[in-house]
Design a protein around this motif. Structure first.
Motif, PDB file in Angstrom:
ATOM      1  N   TRP A 186     -38.907 -15.462 -46.356  1.00  0.00           N
ATOM      2  CA  TRP A 186     -39.261 -14.182 -46.996  1.00  0.00           C
ATOM      3  C   TRP A 186     -40.061 -14.373 -48.273  1.00  0.00           C
ATOM      4  CZ3 TRP A 186     -37.928 -12.687 -51.902  1.00  0.00           C
ATOM      5  CH2 TRP A 186     -36.891 -13.391 -52.541  1.00  0.00           C
ATOM      6  N   GLU A 187     -39.814 -15.508 -48.970  1.00  0.00           N
ATOM      7  CA  GLU A 187     -40.453 -15.677 -50.277  1.00  0.00           C
ATOM      8  C   GLU A 187     -41.967 -15.764 -50.205  1.00  0.00           C
ATOM      9  OE1 GLU A 187     -38.284 -18.952 -51.803  1.00  0.00           O
ATOM     10  OE2 GLU A 187     -37.050 -17.669 -53.061  1.00  0.00           O
ATOM     11  N   ARG A 189     -43.783 -12.251 -50.248  1.00  0.00           N
ATOM     12  CA  ARG A 189     -43.201 -11.440 -51.327  1.00  0.00           C
ATOM     13  C   ARG A 189     -43.923 -10.104 -51.526  1.00  0.00           C
ATOM     14  NH1 ARG A 189     -39.794 -13.543 -55.460  1.00  0.00           N
ATOM     15  NH2 ARG A 189     -40.339 -15.673 -54.977  1.00  0.00           N
ATOM     16  N   LYS A 226     -40.288  -7.523 -56.181  1.00  0.00           N
ATOM     17  CA  LYS A 226     -40.372  -8.980 -56.050  1.00  0.00           C
ATOM     18  C   LYS A 226     -39.107  -9.622 -55.480  1.00  0.00           C
ATOM     19  CE  LYS A 226     -44.445  -9.749 -58.161  1.00  0.00           C
ATOM     20  NZ  LYS A 226     -45.018  -9.198 -59.330  1.00  0.00           N
ATOM     21  N   THR A 227     -38.037  -8.827 -55.295  1.00  0.00           N
ATOM     22  CA  THR A 227     -36.803  -9.436 -54.812  1.00  0.00           C
ATOM     23  C   THR A 227     -36.770  -9.545 -53.283  1.00  0.00           C
ATOM     24  OG1 THR A 227     -35.731  -7.284 -54.689  1.00  0.00           O
ATOM     25  CG2 THR A 227     -35.478  -8.510 -56.735  1.00  0.00           C
ATOM     26  N   LYS A 228     -37.799  -9.010 -52.623  1.00  0.00           N
ATOM     27  CA  LYS A 228     -37.816  -9.054 -51.161  1.00  0.00           C
ATOM     28  C   LYS A 228     -39.213  -9.377 -50.646  1.00  0.00           C
ATOM     29  CE  LYS A 228     -34.011  -5.989 -49.953  1.00  0.00           C
ATOM     30  NZ  LYS A 228     -33.643  -4.759 -49.273  1.00  0.00           N
ATOM     31  N   GLY A 229     -39.291  -9.664 -49.352  1.00  0.00           N
ATOM     32  CA  GLY A 229     -40.589  -9.859 -48.731  1.00  0.00           C
ATOM     33  C   GLY A 229     -41.127  -8.513 -48.262  1.00  0.00           C
ATOM     34  N   THR A 257     -33.768  -9.150 -46.335  1.00  0.00           N
ATOM     35  CA  THR A 257     -34.732  -9.969 -47.073  1.00  0.00           C
ATOM     36  C   THR A 257     -36.120  -9.341 -47.114  1.00  0.00           C
ATOM     37  OG1 THR A 257     -34.871 -11.217 -45.022  1.00  0.00           O
ATOM     38  CG2 THR A 257     -33.691 -12.251 -46.833  1.00  0.00           C
TER      39      THR A 257
END
Lengths: 344, 284
Positions: free
Chosen positions: A162-163, A166, A171-174, A201
């Motif tokens: 997932w990173e 982004r 920014k905490t997820k894809g 994610t």
């Protein structure tokens, strides 16, 4: 003083004659396009253009053959899927070259009521699902792109990566791009994201329009950035860019009914005509009954269109030149000669 | 039928396309920087509005309506705003509002100086006026695609597209407002020894304020009218609800969201008009 007046008058006369001359010449020009007398008036056949490239392309292929080979005039009516399909039922539209049967919820009903006639299957090897550009998996040496997700193969591998996808707005997820609102696959894709647990994610990003979806992918490819999202074949994007389909479990009715957690089955894409077509142009119906292409052929033509920056009509001519073996089986000899003459 | 001679043939768009490509190849970093800045501001505004308790906003609207219009207006606006929450569209309304607010604030940052410059310089006015006309009439998808190429999909290109459409009124009306301040007043200011800056800030701008406020009001309305277009490039919010509703022929869904946009527009319009009227200099 008199000479000036005379001069003016002569000038006026000359200008007047010029004007009349121009008008006569231009009228003469426009007369060229008219039919020679004695030719039997054939009815005009109306195609539907529901707004996507592959349909326009098939319209133009059929149009080239019908206009040049059979001598009918044709016309194309644009509109949304629902509007054009209603038009077909009412007989305002005669020919529907690409009917995505699963995406029109009144299709079966229309067939049963005999509002329309399904006469051929254009192709049925289409595919819909999540895609990534192949360089995300394999990298691209020439452009210096590292393989960011070398082991990405199935939908279960997506959470691991997932990173790299982004979401710039969170920014905490894809970010995974979904389908277009109004297409019935939109709901299927969003259910999939939930039921595969991708929503832990990933944010499902709904692009809002086909243009937006394709632009986001083009931008990513241009910059060599990772991208993951919904796409379908045939489409010029999959034809042009090297895209990899992310595998899902094999289609299974149980799994499908349990939240679409398997491959999307191919949609049968048919050629339909209005009932009136059988009286209006029986010879064209005979031709359309044999009309059959494939997803790959369509993608190739769309890619040709995009690469050479030409319209679907040019792509259709190119297609007819390249695939002579295919289409010459659809029509009688004399039509073949006439069409070949026209696409030279 | 008359046809235009085919040999007179020149196409303009291809140069625009080449220019866009060139910009993309050479100045991507610049656009990414701008995009990041706008996105940062957007996200802050959005999270603030999402954090703000709904009753606080309702109370604020009530208070503003009361102060700038009358008590009954305040109550009406508060009820209307609450009804958006009742439709279940509160969060979406807040994200729409954050885009509109960001677009309006950037419009003011750009629009006010440009408007002042136009009022002072006739040549600048001559050049900018047709550009403003073009911005307002060019169909939005034409510049949306380059905007998406520059800024990706989502809220940033949406703000950009909204700016293109909503910026002209504030520029035009700032220009008009300053130009219609009477010459005698400006001369009087000069003869009392005020500098050009003092004349601008203490005489011309205050005099032009009602007109400028009308411009801001118009800009906000136009920004609101862009929300459905913005949803076509992936912006969540009321616009997307309308888009999804109409493309699935769900009249109810589209109508609730559409009605919420109307309510938002009415509240913003009436309150900002009320503010503009307060600043109106009484006629002698």
């Amino acid at each position: 003083m008199i000479s000036v007046k005379k001069g003016k008058r002569i000038l006026t006369i000359i200008l007047g004659m010029l004007l009349v001359g121009i008008m006569l010449v231009s009228v003469g020009c426009s007369g060229d396009g008219e039919k020679t007398p004695g030719e039997v008036e054939k009815p005009k056949l109306v195609f539907a253009d529901a707004g996507w490239d592959s349909m326009c392309f098939h319209n133009d292929v059929a149009k080239l053959i019908i206009e040049n080979g059979y001598g009918y005039e044709t016309e194309i009516t644009p509109g949304t899927t629902m509007v054009t399909f209603e038009g077909l039922k009412r007989g305002d539209i005669d020919i529907y070259m690409e009917t995505w049967t699963d995406n029109i919820n009144t299709y079966q009903e229309a067939l049963e009521k005999e509002d329309i006639k399904e006469i051929a299957i254009n192709y049925s090897d289409d595919r819909q699902g999540f895609y990534v550009p192949t360089y995300v998996i394999k990298g691209d040496l020439e452009r210096g792109i590292e393989p960011l997700a070398p082991d990405l193969k199935t939908i279960e591998d997506l959470p691991t990566y997932w990173e790299i996808f982004r979401d710039p707005e969170d920014k905490t997820k894809g970010r995974i791009y979904g389908a277009i609102p109004g297409w019935s696959v939109d709901e299927i894709m969003s259910e999939k994201v939930k039921n595969y647990g991708l929503d832990e994610t990933y944010n499902l990003f709904r692009p809002g329009s086909e243009t937006a979806l394709s632009t986001s992918l083009m931008k990513a490819v241009k910059e060599g950035e990772p991208w993951v999202g919904y796409y379908w074949e045939p489409s010029w994007i999959v034809g042009k860019y090297d895209m990899t389909y992310i595998e899902e479990p094999v289609y299974d009715e149980m799994k499908w009914n349990d939240g679409y957690v398997c491959t999307i089955p191919s949609v049968k894409i048919t050629v339909c005509v209005s009932n009136e077509m059988f009286n209006k142009a029986p010879d064209v119906v005979e031709f359309l009954k044999k009309y059959q292409t494939s997803s790959l052929l369509t993608s190739e033509a769309l890619m040709y269109m995009h690469d050479n920056d030409v319209d679907t009509l040019e792509a259709a001519k190119w297609f007819l030149r390249e695939n002579k073996d295919l289409w010459t089986k659809w029509v009688p000899e004399d039509v073949v000669t006439k069409v070949e003459e026209a696409i030279k | 039928m008359s046809t235009f001679p085919e040999y007179i043939n020149f196409k303009f768009g291809i140069y625009v396309e080449t220019f866009v490509e060139w910009l993309l190849d050479h100045y991507m970093g610049f656009f990414e920087g701008i995009g990041d800045g706008v996105l940062w501001f957007l996200l802050k505004t959005d999270s603030f509005l999402q954090w703000l308790p709904w009753w606080a906003l309702v109370a604020l609207v009530f208070f503003l309506g009361w102060k700038y219009k009358k008590l009954s207006a305040g109550i009406l606006y508060a009820v209307l705003l609450t009804s958006i929450g009742v439709f279940g569209l509160w969060e979406l309304t807040m994200s729409t509002l954050s885009i509109v607010l960001t677009a309006v604030i950037i419009s003011l940052l750009i629009g006010l100086p440009v408007g002042i410059w136009m009022a002072y310089n006739a040549r600048v006015e001559l050049i900018i006026k047709p550009i403003l006309d073009a911005m307002q009439t060019m169909p939005s998808f034409v510049y949306l695609i380059p905007a998406m190429m520059f800024f990706g999909l989502g809220m940033v290109p949406a703000v950009f597209a909204t700016l293109v459409y909503a910026l002209p009124p504030v520029i035009r009306l700032t220009d008009l407002g300053i130009q219609s301040v009477s010459k005698e007043m400006v001369e009087a200011a000069h003869s009392f020894g005020s500098s050009s800056w003092q004349t601008l800030f203490k005489v011309q701008l205050p005099q032009a304020l009602p007109t400028i406020m009308t411009g801001i009001n118009q800009t906000t309305m136009m920004a609101l009218s862009m929300v459905v277009i913005c949803s076509m490039i992936g912006v969540k919010g009321l616009g997307y609800e309308v888009l999804a509703g109409i493309s699935r022929v769900e009249i109810a869904r589209a109508f609730d969201a559409g009605l919420s946009i109307v309510i938002l527009a009415i509240i913003i319009d009436r309150i900002s008009q009320g503010v503009a009227n307060k600043y109106k200099i009484p006629e002698q």
